[in-house]
Motif scaffolding. Structure first.
Motif, short mmCIF file in Angstrom:
data_model
loop_
_atom_site.label_atom_id
_atom_site.label_comp_id
_atom_site.label_asym_id
_atom_site.label_seq_id
_atom_site.Cartn_x
_atom_site.Cartn_y
_atom_site.Cartn_z
N THR A 174 1.24 -0.99 -0.46
CA THR A 174 -0.20 0.05 -0.01
C THR A 174 0.99 1.48 0.46
OG1 THR A 174 0.29 0.22 2.48
CG2 THR A 174 -1.53 -1.20 1.61
N TYR A 175 2.10 0.83 0.42
CA TYR A 175 2.87 1.86 0.81
C TYR A 175 3.45 3.23 -0.73
CZ TYR A 175 7.36 5.21 1.20
OH TYR A 175 7.80 6.37 1.19
N TYR A 176 3.80 2.13 -1.34
CA TYR A 176 4.81 2.78 -3.23
C TYR A 176 3.22 2.92 -3.80
CZ TYR A 176 9.30 0.35 -1.33
OH TYR A 176 10.17 0.45 -0.58
N LEU A 177 1.98 2.67 -3.84
CA LEU A 177 0.99 2.95 -4.44
C LEU A 177 0.15 4.66 -3.67
CD1 LEU A 177 -1.29 2.79 -6.05
CD2 LEU A 177 -3.19 1.49 -4.43
N ASP A 178 0.67 4.52 -2.41
CA ASP A 178 0.35 6.04 -2.41
C ASP A 178 1.38 7.06 -1.72
OD1 ASP A 178 -2.12 4.55 -0.66
OD2 ASP A 178 -0.66 5.26 1.42
N GLN A 179 2.43 6.93 -2.54
CA GLN A 179 3.38 7.77 -2.64
C GLN A 179 2.86 7.69 -4.63
OE1 GLN A 179 4.18 8.59 0.06
NE2 GLN A 179 6.50 8.73 -0.87
N ALA A 180 2.13 7.44 -5.04
CA ALA A 180 2.40 7.31 -6.29
C ALA A 180 1.27 7.74 -6.60
CB ALA A 180 2.73 5.99 -7.23
N LEU A 181 0.32 7.69 -6.38
CA LEU A 181 -0.89 8.93 -6.34
C LEU A 181 -0.37 10.35 -5.63
CD1 LEU A 181 -3.29 6.31 -5.05
CD2 LEU A 181 -3.42 7.29 -7.31
N LYS A 182 0.07 10.36 -4.25
CA LYS A 182 0.43 11.61 -4.45
C LYS A 182 1.59 12.20 -5.07
CE LYS A 182 3.44 13.80 -0.02
NZ LYS A 182 4.21 12.97 1.27
N GLU A 183 2.05 11.38 -5.24
CA GLU A 183 3.16 12.33 -7.07
C GLU A 183 2.68 12.55 -8.22
OE1 GLU A 183 5.40 14.04 -8.53
OE2 GLU A 183 7.19 12.31 -7.41
N GLU A 230 1.59 1.95 -15.17
CA GLU A 230 1.93 1.95 -13.85
C GLU A 230 1.10 1.94 -13.30
OE1 GLU A 230 4.13 -0.54 -13.73
OE2 GLU A 230 5.32 -1.06 -15.14
N LEU A 231 0.93 3.05 -13.36
CA LEU A 231 -0.83 3.68 -12.33
C LEU A 231 -1.70 3.02 -12.78
CD1 LEU A 231 -0.93 5.41 -9.78
CD2 LEU A 231 -1.65 7.38 -10.95
N SER A 232 -1.87 3.36 -13.73
CA SER A 232 -3.40 2.43 -14.66
C SER A 232 -3.43 0.89 -13.65
CB SER A 232 -3.82 2.36 -16.01
OG SER A 232 -4.47 1.92 -16.16
N ILE A 233 -2.53 0.60 -13.94
CA ILE A 233 -2.17 -1.66 -13.50
C ILE A 233 -1.97 -1.24 -12.49
CG2 ILE A 233 -0.74 -3.38 -13.16
CD1 ILE A 233 0.36 -2.24 -16.03
N ALA A 234 -1.84 -0.39 -11.44
CA ALA A 234 -1.95 -0.21 -9.74
C ALA A 234 -3.63 -0.33 -10.01
CB ALA A 234 -1.04 0.66 -8.73
N THR A 235 -4.16 1.10 -10.19
CA THR A 235 -5.43 1.21 -9.05
C THR A 235 -6.59 0.80 -10.22
OG1 THR A 235 -5.77 2.89 -11.25
CG2 THR A 235 -4.28 3.33 -8.79
N SER A 239 -8.66 5.53 -16.43
CA SER A 239 -8.17 7.00 -16.36
C SER A 239 -7.09 7.42 -17.15
CB SER A 239 -9.79 8.03 -15.30
OG SER A 239 -9.03 7.86 -14.05
N TYR A 240 -6.32 6.99 -16.22
CA TYR A 240 -4.41 7.62 -16.39
C TYR A 240 -4.36 7.31 -17.89
CZ TYR A 240 -4.82 7.69 -11.32
OH TYR A 240 -5.68 8.26 -9.69
N LEU A 289 5.90 5.44 -24.87
CA LEU A 289 4.86 5.23 -25.94
C LEU A 289 4.12 4.32 -26.66
CD1 LEU A 289 3.03 7.30 -27.91
CD2 LEU A 289 4.34 6.53 -30.16
N ALA A 290 4.91 3.11 -26.35
CA ALA A 290 4.79 1.26 -26.95
C ALA A 290 3.85 0.94 -25.69
CB ALA A 290 6.27 0.37 -26.49
N LYS A 291 4.44 0.85 -23.91
CA LYS A 291 3.08 0.92 -23.38
C LYS A 291 2.26 1.24 -22.83
CE LYS A 291 7.52 0.65 -19.68
NZ LYS A 291 7.57 -1.05 -19.48
N VAL A 292 2.11 2.74 -23.18
CA VAL A 292 0.47 2.55 -24.05
C VAL A 292 -0.05 2.48 -25.00
CG1 VAL A 292 -0.62 4.77 -24.51
CG2 VAL A 292 0.88 5.38 -22.60
N ASN A 293 0.96 1.49 -25.43
CA ASN A 293 -0.18 1.40 -26.97
C ASN A 293 -0.61 -0.18 -26.98
OD1 ASN A 293 -0.23 1.08 -30.68
ND2 ASN A 293 1.47 -0.17 -29.86
N ALA A 294 0.72 -0.79 -25.88
CA ALA A 294 0.61 -2.31 -25.72
C ALA A 294 -1.35 -1.66 -24.26
CB ALA A 294 1.63 -2.50 -24.61
N ALA A 295 -1.05 -1.01 -23.70
CA ALA A 295 -1.78 -0.90 -22.97
C ALA A 295 -4.00 -0.92 -23.54
CB ALA A 295 -2.21 0.09 -22.21
#
Length: 350
Positions: A174-183, A230-235, A239-240, A289-295
């Protein structure tokens, strides 16, 4: 350690793993087996090269570069003479340099399962967060650690990608997700994403903390794309991806950044002007861009990625699989930045 230079690999063209392997072989001609670094570029370039090698192994299932990766990490863990007190373990005198290596370590953990690499990435995350500003601009990482100055895009984008990725690698986190959302919440409110949907270099250093209008570097567009995926995968929040697609579209449709559909570092017209850092930037964008393309189910950026890779392969490559700065051509020999950028580009076609 064993030799890491690949020779005699037949490069069949973009989309073929042997083409990537041949480009890595040329890249590893810059590898210094005494220092564990790729020569001719700043220290952070070696972090990018290491991450690219790790991602090649992750994509292809190869274990070819395990020894090189381990040796590189071992040689770079000790503090260098220009690191701040308490340095070592990749904790450098700028938050972005630390971030590049932390992402490489996270990728090495993915491919090897060796928890040492994950533990080092965690150490680097904590070090970066030590420089989260609590007095100006409402937060955000500062870039220059000795002077405690400059909220720039790249440090904060790297922190976003790193923390979201760590969450995705660590069951029950949960810690790193909170940090990512804060960022992300902080970054998204800063105005660094301008009215054209592109990311400028950072914020002004006065009390206003507004977009400084500095160049739109390609890597600043790419790292935030990777972080948002990565944030979209995490949550599990698409929308990300929508936000990432807006930034990606802005680059692909920009006449200066993508003339005739080929990515161009418009902020510096020549390789000499881009050295020592900017020659690596374009590959970093294409990776994101390739990561967005794959998603996205319709893979809307596949033709753009393939067009750039084919242009670089046809027009900016020599007979020994070294690549030049301008993917439109002509080939110009040079530095690790050019080559690692091409490796990231070619990896994105697999």
């Amino acid at each position: 350690m064993s030799s890491v230079t690949v020779k005699g690999v037949a490069a069949a063209g973009p989309g073929d793993a042997d083409t990537v392997r041949a480009a890595i072989g040329a890249m590893n001609a810059f590898y210094n087996e005494t220092t564990g670094l790729w020569d001719t570029g700043p220290w952070w370039h070696s972090g990018v090269a290491l991450r690219a090698v790790a991602e090649y192994m992750l994509i292809t299932g190869s274990e070819e570069y395990f020894d090189m990766a381990a040796y590189t990490v071992d040689t770079q863990r000790a503090p260098l003479d220009w690191w701040p007190e308490g340095g070592g373990d990749f904790r450098a005198d700028s938050t972005d340099d630390t971030g590049w290596w932390a992402l490489a370590l996270a990728s090495l953990y993915e491919v090897t399962g060796n928890s040492t690499y994950l533990d080092l990435a965690k150490v680097d995350e904590a070090y970066m967060y030590d420089y989260w500003n609590t007095t100006t601009c409402g937060g955000g990482l500062i870039w220059n650690i000795p002077s405690r100055t400059y909220h720039n895009a790249i440090s904060n984008e790297l922190y976003l990608e790193l923390t979201a990725k760590l969450h995705n690698l660590i069951p029950g986190d949960t810690y790193y997700l909170d940090q990512a959302l804060k960022e992300w919440d902080w970054f998204n409110e800063t105005g660094m994403i301008n009215s054209n949907g592109l990311v400028n270099d950072g914020l002004t250093e006065d009390d206003s903390c507004v977009n400084n209008g500095q160049p739109v570097w390609s890597y600043n567009q790419g790292v935030v794309l990777a972080g948002l995926v990565e944030l979209s995968i995490a949550t599990d929040d698409a929308s990300y991806i929508d936000i990432a697609q807006g930034i990606a579209d802005a680059v692909v449709n920009d006449a200066s950044l993508s003339p005739a559909g080929i990515l161009t570092e418009s902020a510096c017209a020549t390789a000499d002007e881009c050295e020592p850092n900017g020659t690596a930037f374009k590959g970093i964008f294409i990776r994101g861009l390739a990561k967005v393309n794959a998603a996205l189910d319709d893979h809307p950026y596949q033709s753009y990625i393939q067009k750039n890779a084919q242009s670089a392969y046809d027009n900016a490559r020599n007979s020994t699989d070294f690549y030049g700065f301008a993917w439109q051509g002509p080939f110009d020999s040079g530095t690790i930045g050019r080559q690692e950028s091409a490796v990231d580009l070619l990896l994105s076609t697999l």
